[in-house]
Design a protein around this motif. Structure first.
Motif, PDB file in Angstrom:
ATOM      1  N   TYR A 217       0.811  -1.226   0.000  1.00 35.55           N
ATOM      2  CA  TYR A 217       0.000   0.000   0.000  1.00 35.55           C
ATOM      3  C   TYR A 217       0.846   1.279   0.000  1.00 35.55           C
ATOM      4  N   THR A 229      -5.459   0.881  -3.644  1.00 36.33           N
ATOM      5  CA  THR A 229      -6.081   1.415  -2.421  1.00 36.33           C
ATOM      6  C   THR A 229      -7.318   0.571  -2.078  1.00 36.33           C
ATOM      7  N   SER A 230      -7.894   0.863  -0.925  1.00 36.83           N
ATOM      8  CA  SER A 230      -8.975  -0.030  -0.453  1.00 36.83           C
ATOM      9  C   SER A 230     -10.329   0.267  -1.086  1.00 36.83           C
ATOM     10  N   ARG A 231     -10.503   1.487  -1.600  1.00 35.61           N
ATOM     11  CA  ARG A 231     -11.812   1.928  -2.123  1.00 35.61           C
ATOM     12  C   ARG A 231     -12.916   1.727  -1.084  1.00 35.61           C
ATOM     13  N   ASN A 338      -7.040   9.182  -5.294  1.00 34.54           N
ATOM     14  CA  ASN A 338      -6.608  10.346  -4.505  1.00 34.54           C
ATOM     15  C   ASN A 338      -5.547  11.196  -5.207  1.00 34.54           C
TER      16      ASN A 338
HETATM   17  P1  FAD Z   1      -7.476   4.488   0.834  1.00 33.37           P
HETATM   18  O1  FAD Z   1      -6.179   4.938   0.296  1.00 33.37           O
HETATM   19  O2  FAD Z   1      -7.752   3.048   0.836  1.00 33.37           O
HETATM   20  O3  FAD Z   1      -7.600   5.083   2.300  1.00 33.37           O
HETATM   21  C1  FAD Z   1      -8.403   4.491   3.323  1.00 33.37           C
HETATM   22  C2  FAD Z   1      -9.361   5.492   3.893  1.00 33.37           C
HETATM   23  O4  FAD Z   1      -8.670   6.548   4.528  1.00 33.37           O
HETATM   24  C3  FAD Z   1     -10.232   6.163   2.852  1.00 33.37           C
HETATM   25  O5  FAD Z   1     -11.349   5.365   2.530  1.00 33.37           O
HETATM   26  C4  FAD Z   1     -10.600   7.465   3.527  1.00 33.37           C
HETATM   27  O6  FAD Z   1     -11.686   7.310   4.415  1.00 33.37           O
HETATM   28  C5  FAD Z   1      -9.353   7.776   4.343  1.00 33.37           C
HETATM   29  N1  FAD Z   1      -8.498   8.679   3.563  1.00 33.37           N
HETATM   30  C6  FAD Z   1      -7.575   8.348   2.645  1.00 33.37           C
HETATM   31  N2  FAD Z   1      -6.966   9.454   2.174  1.00 33.37           N
HETATM   32  C7  FAD Z   1      -7.530  10.500   2.802  1.00 33.37           C
HETATM   33  C8  FAD Z   1      -7.346  11.903   2.735  1.00 33.37           C
HETATM   34  N3  FAD Z   1      -6.431  12.458   1.946  1.00 33.37           N
HETATM   35  N4  FAD Z   1      -8.124  12.686   3.510  1.00 33.37           N
HETATM   36  C9  FAD Z   1      -9.049  12.160   4.340  1.00 33.37           C
HETATM   37  N5  FAD Z   1      -9.269  10.832   4.439  1.00 33.37           N
HETATM   38  C10 FAD Z   1      -8.525  10.021   3.678  1.00 33.37           C
HETATM   39  N6  FAD Z   1     -12.348  11.481   0.677  1.00 33.37           N
HETATM   40  C11 FAD Z   1     -13.612  11.178   0.999  1.00 33.37           C
HETATM   41  O7  FAD Z   1     -13.848  10.159   1.662  1.00 33.37           O
HETATM   42  N7  FAD Z   1     -14.646  11.985   0.617  1.00 33.37           N
HETATM   43  C12 FAD Z   1     -14.456  13.123  -0.104  1.00 33.37           C
HETATM   44  O8  FAD Z   1     -15.426  13.838  -0.403  1.00 33.37           O
HETATM   45  C13 FAD Z   1     -13.127  13.443  -0.486  1.00 33.37           C
HETATM   46  N8  FAD Z   1     -12.868  14.534  -1.256  1.00 33.37           N
HETATM   47  C14 FAD Z   1     -11.572  14.817  -1.607  1.00 33.37           C
HETATM   48  C15 FAD Z   1     -11.316  15.961  -2.384  1.00 33.37           C
HETATM   49  C16 FAD Z   1     -10.009  16.276  -2.768  1.00 33.37           C
HETATM   50  C17 FAD Z   1      -9.749  17.513  -3.601  1.00 33.37           C
HETATM   51  C18 FAD Z   1      -8.956  15.441  -2.364  1.00 33.37           C
HETATM   52  C19 FAD Z   1      -7.549  15.765  -2.768  1.00 33.37           C
HETATM   53  C20 FAD Z   1      -9.192  14.323  -1.580  1.00 33.37           C
HETATM   54  C21 FAD Z   1     -10.495  13.998  -1.190  1.00 33.37           C
HETATM   55  N9  FAD Z   1     -10.768  12.851  -0.405  1.00 33.37           N
HETATM   56  C22 FAD Z   1     -12.067  12.580  -0.067  1.00 33.37           C
HETATM   57  C23 FAD Z   1      -9.670  12.047   0.174  1.00 33.37           C
HETATM   58  C24 FAD Z   1      -9.228  10.825  -0.639  1.00 33.37           C
HETATM   59  O9  FAD Z   1      -9.037  11.160  -1.973  1.00 33.37           O
HETATM   60  C25 FAD Z   1     -10.214   9.660  -0.558  1.00 33.37           C
HETATM   61  O10 FAD Z   1     -10.562   9.394   0.777  1.00 33.37           O
HETATM   62  C26 FAD Z   1      -9.608   8.387  -1.138  1.00 33.37           C
HETATM   63  O11 FAD Z   1      -9.234   8.592  -2.471  1.00 33.37           O
HETATM   64  C27 FAD Z   1     -10.614   7.261  -1.038  1.00 33.37           C
HETATM   65  O12 FAD Z   1     -10.149   6.101  -1.668  1.00 33.37           O
HETATM   66  P2  FAD Z   1      -9.810   4.801  -0.838  1.00 33.37           P
HETATM   67  O13 FAD Z   1     -10.939   4.440   0.051  1.00 33.37           O
HETATM   68  O14 FAD Z   1      -9.363   3.778  -1.811  1.00 33.37           O
HETATM   69  O15 FAD Z   1      -8.608   5.294   0.051  1.00 33.37           O
END
Ligand code: FAD
Length: 472
Positions: A217, A229-231, A338
């Motif tokens: 990861y 990533t985990s989505r 992200n």
């Molecule tokens: P993984 O990489 O698997 O991460 C695990 C979990 O950690 C995520 O599901 C999420 O809950 C949390 N996480 C991860 N990265 C971040 C981060 N940078 N900030 C806060 N929490 C994070 N995330 C949202 O859930 N909702 C949104 O509306 C949102 N809007 C965003 C807008 C912008 C401009 C940016 C740059 C980021 C935003 N994010 C948002 C953060 C991040 O992009 C997503 O959480 C992430 O892409 C979700 O994919 P994942 O579950 O595979 O993440």
């Protein structure tokens, strides 16, 4: 008889409100649809579609256990009082929502219920810890992530998640319920095809992630061309899996590994979960930030009123392939990687000088994981106006970002079929490709794929000049 008021905790596992009803008689689970109480941050179209499917999945699971999901329309307090009268319930249990506006609404509902003699019990279930924890030495909120993360670590891990209740005793007669279709939730293409909303979907995502991606990861998370990533973000937003469960599953997996101790992958993952906590921590401390910059001077930045640029960005037609691929992924699936969110947001806010609030609103409408705290943090981070944000003068270069994180161009090829014939060398900057290469690949710039919307050098000069004027 007890009512459990469900909101963004659409699960049976680690469900404190549901668990607290054990041994207290029958249970009526209810979801009250009250978007008017959420004002401008009521769920957008993609999130509404998700919500409808998640409610259907939860209703199925409850039915399998001899229970039901009752659906009602708001106002919440009125609806809960009516339901309590109809069913003879003396108590309402719920898990608290961390956002300040939602918490204020809940406090008002609680007061109304208590005023008519209904017992209320509420629980923390959305986050690892309470949103206003931990506090700095001066007793204030943290504004920088790393010290916040260290303070979280010092607090120790979150509580152990609770097991699903052994039984959900049903009332003799069920109160009436609306049909799901009567809630009027919007539908959106792509949600069904790419996701499985609901607790079972969250569990299978988690299992696949732990098996296939956690170990790698730390690096895999930066690569939009991989499933790195985990989505889990939409599942986390709707509470189909708890952050606590996730935290402990990741830790447990590490403890079972032949080399105990936190691997880089697990450490990086827990850090991202902590960013989610940090986002809520900031929103709790600075409730105006969904629409106002945390650094007040940014309110003076001279943004451009450029509806054409905003429309091109929304449609994924800026002429910058990584950004356009991201915006098309968003349109098709309700989710964007992200890394690409950061690059796409940077292009809008800095190269095009469109206010970050416009981008945040579009994400709110189109993301299945639209989350007030995370979205606000993400946009303010990119715009440079938030806590611990990227400095404004650091502007992402979509070409270099593409070459670094999508080196073979597979991500762009997947979402922009019109560029699929280009080789890795040109795919992130088709305007630099020789005419013969474009012809070979069937790319006609300005016809089947746009030329770059802006000259990036000039755009950056404009952005930095605006920033300079703001500072002065
Ligand atoms: P993984 O990489 O698997 O991460 C695990 C979990 O950690 C995520 O599901 C999420 O809950 C949390 N996480 C991860 N990265 C971040 C981060 N940078 N900030 C806060 N929490 C994070 N995330 C949202 O859930 N909702 C949104 O509306 C949102 N809007 C965003 C807008 C912008 C401009 C940016 C740059 C980021 C935003 N994010 C948002 C953060 C991040 O992009 C997503 O959480 C992430 O892409 C979700 O994919 P994942 O579950 O595979 O993440």
């Amino acid at each position: 008889m007890n009512i459990v008021w469900l909101r963004r905790d659409l699960r049976l596992d680690d469900q404190p409100a549901l668990a607290a009803t054990a041994g207290r008689g029958t249970v009526v689970p209810v979801f009250v649809h009250a978007p008017e109480e959420e004002g401008e941050w009521a769920p957008g179209a993609a999130a509404q579609d998700w919500l409808g499917r998640s409610l259907a999945a939860l209703a199925d699971e409850l039915t399998k256990r001899g229970s039901r999901l009752i659906l009602r329309r708001g106002p919440s307090a009125k609806s809960l009082i009516e339901l309590a009268r109809e069913s003879g319930a003396g108590a309402v249990f719920w898990n608290r929502l961390p956002e300040p506006a939602a918490a204020a609404r809940d406090a008002a509902v609680e007061a109304e219920l208590r005023a008519v003699g209904i017992e209320v019990q509420t629980f923390q279930a959305a986050l690892l810890h309470e949103p206003d924890e931990p506090r700095t030495g001066q007793g204030g909120p943290y504004r920088v992530f790393t010290p916040y993360w260290r303070a979280l670590e010092r607090m120790g891990g979150p509580d152990e998640p609770l097991a699903e209740p052994a039984a959900l005793p049903a009332p003799k007669r069920w109160p009436r319920s609306l049909k799901l279709g009567e809630l009027g939730l919007k539908k959106r293409d792509g949600v069904d095809e790419h996701w499985q909303p609901g607790e079972a979907g969250a569990r299978s995502r988690l299992a696949a992630f732990l098996e296939d991606a956690l170990a790698d990861y730390a690096e895999g998370r930066e690569r939009p061309d991989r499933d790195g990533t985990s989505r889990l973000s939409p599942h986390l937003h709707w509470g189909e899996i708890s952050a606590r469960r996730l935290w402990h599953e990741v830790r447990r997996r590490e403890d079972l590994s032949p080399r105990p101790g936190l691997t880089q992958g697990a450490e990086a993952y827990l850090r991202q979960l902590a960013w989610r906590e940090f986002a809520h921590h900031l929103l709790a401390a600075y409730p105006a930030t969904p629409t106002e910059p945390l650094r007040a001077q940014f309110a003076r930045l001279e943004w451009q009123d450029d509806p054409g640029a905003l429309a091109a960005w929304r449609a994924g037609r800026t002429g910058f392939p990584l950004v356009d691929a991201g915006m098309r992924q968003l349109a098709a699936t309700g989710w964007m990687h992200n890394r690409v969110r950061m690059v796409a947001a940077s292009l809008l806010v800095k190269d095009l000088l469109v206010p970050w609030t416009e981008g945040a609103r579009w994400f709110w409408e189109t993301l299945v994981d639209a989350d007030l705290a995370n979205n606000t943090l993400g946009w303010q981070w990119v715009a440079g106006c938030g806590a611990d944000a990227a400095p404004f003068f650091r502007i992402f270069n979509p070409v270099l970002q593409g070459r670094k994180f999508d080196p073979a161009g597979d991500y762009v090829r997947r979402w922009l079929p019109e560029l699929a014939g280009l080789t890795a060398r040109w795919i992130h900057a088709p305007w630099e490709a020789p005419a013969a290469e474009l012809t070979r690949a069937g790319v006609r710039l300005g016809e089947n794929y746009p030329k770059p919307l802006v000259d990036r050098r000039a755009a950056q000069r404009r952005a930095l000049a605006a920033y300079q004027r703001m500072k002065e």
